[in-house]
Design an enzyme around this catalytic site. Structure first.
Site, mmCIF file in Angstrom:
data_model
loop_
_atom_site.group_PDB
_atom_site.id
_atom_site.type_symbol
_atom_site.label_atom_id
_atom_site.label_comp_id
_atom_site.label_asym_id
_atom_site.label_seq_id
_atom_site.Cartn_x
_atom_site.Cartn_y
_atom_site.Cartn_z
ATOM 1 N N LYS A 59 0.811 -1.221 0.000
ATOM 2 C CA LYS A 59 0.000 0.000 0.000
ATOM 3 C C LYS A 59 0.845 1.271 0.000
ATOM 4 O O LYS A 59 0.382 2.326 -0.415
ATOM 5 C CB LYS A 59 -0.978 -0.033 1.156
ATOM 6 C CG LYS A 59 -2.008 -1.127 0.920
ATOM 7 C CD LYS A 59 -3.147 -1.131 1.878
ATOM 8 C CE LYS A 59 -4.203 -2.135 1.458
ATOM 9 N NZ LYS A 59 -3.702 -3.542 1.447
HETATM 10 C C1 LIG Z 1 -4.225 -4.608 0.544
HETATM 11 C C2 LIG Z 1 -3.410 -5.847 0.421
HETATM 12 C C3 LIG Z 1 -3.693 -6.849 -0.546
HETATM 13 C C4 LIG Z 1 -4.897 -6.765 -1.469
HETATM 14 O O1 LIG Z 1 -4.778 -5.771 -2.448
HETATM 15 P P1 LIG Z 1 -6.073 -5.269 -3.262
HETATM 16 O O2 LIG Z 1 -5.624 -4.117 -4.068
HETATM 17 O O3 LIG Z 1 -7.062 -4.877 -2.191
HETATM 18 O O4 LIG Z 1 -6.563 -6.401 -4.073
HETATM 19 C C5 LIG Z 1 -2.869 -7.954 -0.629
HETATM 20 N N1 LIG Z 1 -1.804 -8.098 0.211
HETATM 21 C C6 LIG Z 1 -1.502 -7.172 1.146
HETATM 22 C C7 LIG Z 1 -0.344 -7.411 2.054
HETATM 23 C C8 LIG Z 1 -2.275 -6.013 1.289
HETATM 24 O O5 LIG Z 1 -1.962 -5.111 2.241
#
Ligand SMILES: *Cc1c(COP(=O)(O)O)cnc(C)c1O
Length: 494
Positions: free
Chosen positions: A113
């Site tokens: 993120k």
């Molecule tokens: C948010 C997240 C995901 C999922 O990503 P999306 O864009 O919501 O599909 C997968 N792995 C981790 C570690 C995350 O923080």
């Protein structure tokens, strides 16, 4: 470039308006009205450039109301070297055969993120100058863990912004809580909420839409905005690393310019894999997009059968960021694959809201199948994959990435497709030290320092932000009820 709504094609917004708004007034998601094409010649040029320079090329196709100087300063702030543990920002690592891993966790909170939430605050500040008469932006976040910390870290000390994060008092991991309570910055506020994530989330939504609160903010020269994953400003930075990884594969001699690659993505809210879809639509040579889920396999069933049904058991797993039954960004994909038919989308989303389920037409499902494969991994499969990968390659996978690796291995067995493949790695294994260590050991770790033990076994460096946590001062201690949240917001903004 203009942005329109998946539920109302008469909407026409600039990039900065779309980023400030987050979501369209009638509830639809904002999407680019058309996509530009990136030629192979351009990709060859990009391969010679740094991550920031590659990002500038992609972003300038989408953020057409930003000047080149504004983009430069946003990118320099977001991907500043000292904040990332890899000079490449998002390096691609070759594992074996067709398997490569794109490490998206070198940022300040050690999860993917950061790739978007480091940039979003800068995009918002510039957008506010253009489209909100310089009003101060107040970001409200309800978090179940990762998003809150990544948003705090992204918005800290960013000019003309304030950020308030609410988390469920007993609903986040000890590391995640400590990460938030020790947050530095002069414009950040954190509070625990008595209740669960849904309580915090619905209270935040109420504050957002409360017209008295909005009017008070307005007269104080402020406005609310949102940092959640349906904001276009969180999607666009993610398109960059698909192009960048492709360039790296060329530089590593794993592929030649023009060769197709697969991407496998551990998926929750469908934001990350949707960015790969946009990259393909813009001309990146992509063969298959492989959507990986954990036991909450609502997307697997949808992609394989055409029915989306959230009326099912919810599982709490060791890959919590994929524990999602309403995958919001899927709406954008369905819009693009239904010939941009706003009525189809309105009907599907109404059915989802009223009945928790919808089924798409055969034509629409056929279009989805042209791009996507899907699979899921249960807890045993995830743990076995972590162990096997560590034993075979000395490479540690976190629980989310392991789900994707397992789904990819199954895909190869089923299809025999050996196209070079990039698997997104979305978190550092040290964010989930105890589970990863238990997987490597083959039985539950009961000692007291999983992080240290995992390092001893793997010799893989612990990211500095995780090490630093141990000596940090706790700055926040507020705990409030759902009902008290508006007055906490008021107090912070005085
Ligand atoms: C948010 C997240 C995901 C999922 O990503 P999306 O864009 O919501 O599909 C997968 N792995 C981790 C570690 C995350 O923080």
């Amino acid at each position: 470039m203009f942005y329109t709504s998946t539920r109302d094609k008469s909407v026409k917004l600039t990039a900065s308006q779309a980023i400030l708004k987050g979501i369209s007034d009638e509830g639809g998601l904002l999407v680019p009205a058309q996509l530009s094409h990136i030629t192979l010649e351009k990709i060859a040029e990009m391969a010679k450039l740094s991550y920031i320079e590659r990002a500038k090329i992609i972003l300038s196709e989408f953020l057409t109301d930003f000047t080149p100087e504004e983009l430069d300063s946003c990118l320099a702030g977001a991907y500043e070297k000292s904040k990332f543990s890899s000079e490449a920002i998002a390096p691609t690592v070759h594992i074996d055969g067709s398997k490569n891993i794109l490490e998206l966790w070198h940022g300040p909170t050690c999860a993917f993120k950061d790739m978007a939430l480091q940039l979003l605050p800068y995009l918002m500040s510039v957008s506010a100058k253009k489209a909100a008469a310089g009003r101060q932006i107040v970001i409200l976040v309800a978090t179940s863990g990762d998003t809150g910390k990544a948003a705090l870290e992204g918005f800290k000390n960013v000019e003309n912004t304030k950020i308030l994060v609410f988390y469920p008092e007993n609903g986040v991991s000890p590391t995640q809580k400590l990460q938030m309570l020790t947050q530095e910055g002069d414009n950040v506020y954190v509070s625990a909420v008595k209740g669960n994530f849904d309580d915090a989330q619905s209270a935040v939504k109420e504050i957002f839409t409360n017209s008295t609160v909005k009017a008070a903010l307005n007269s104080a020269g402020m406005m609310f905005s949102s940092a959640n994953s349906i904001n276009w400003g969180r999607l666009v930075p993610q398109i960059v690393y698909y192009f960048s990884s492709y360039c790296d594969l060329i530089n590593m001699n794993e592929i030649k310019l023009g060769d197709k690659v697969n991407f496998t993505v551990p998926t929750g809210n469908f934001g990350n894999i949707l960015a790969a879809f946009y990259a393909k639509q813009m001309g990146l040579p992509v063969n298959r997009l492989i959507c990986a889920s954990n036991s909450n396999n609502v997307l697997t069933d949808f992609i394989n059968g055409g029915t989306y049904n959230k009326n099912r058991q919810f599982y709490t797993t060791t890959s919590p960021s994929m524990d999602i039954l309403i995958s919001s960004n899927l709406e954008r994909l369905l819009y693009h694959l239904s010939n941009e038919d706003e009525n189809t989308i309105k009907n599907l989303m109404q059915s989802l809201a009223e009945n928790g389920t919808y089924t798409v037409s055969d034509d629409l499902l056929k279009n989805v199948s042209k791009f996507f494969d899907a699979g899921w991994a249960d807890e045993a499969g995830i743990f076995a994959t972590i162990k096997k990968h560590f034993e075979s390659y000395g490479y540690l996978l976190d629980t989310h990435t392991a789900a994707a690796v397992k789904v990819y291995d199954d895909y190869v067995k089923k299809t025999g497709d050996l196209t070079p493949t990039v698997i997104d790695s979305t978190a550092s294994p040290y964010k989930f030290s105890k589970d990863v260590l238990s997987a490597v050991l083959g039985s539950e770790y009961t000692g007291s320092d999983a992080q240290e033990e995992l390092f001893r076994l793997s010799q893989m460096p612990v990211p500095a932000p995780i090490t630093a946590l141990k000596g940090k001062k706790v700055r926040f201690s507020n705990v409030c009820t759902k009902e008290d949240m508006p007055s906490f917001v008021k107090k912070c903004l005085e």
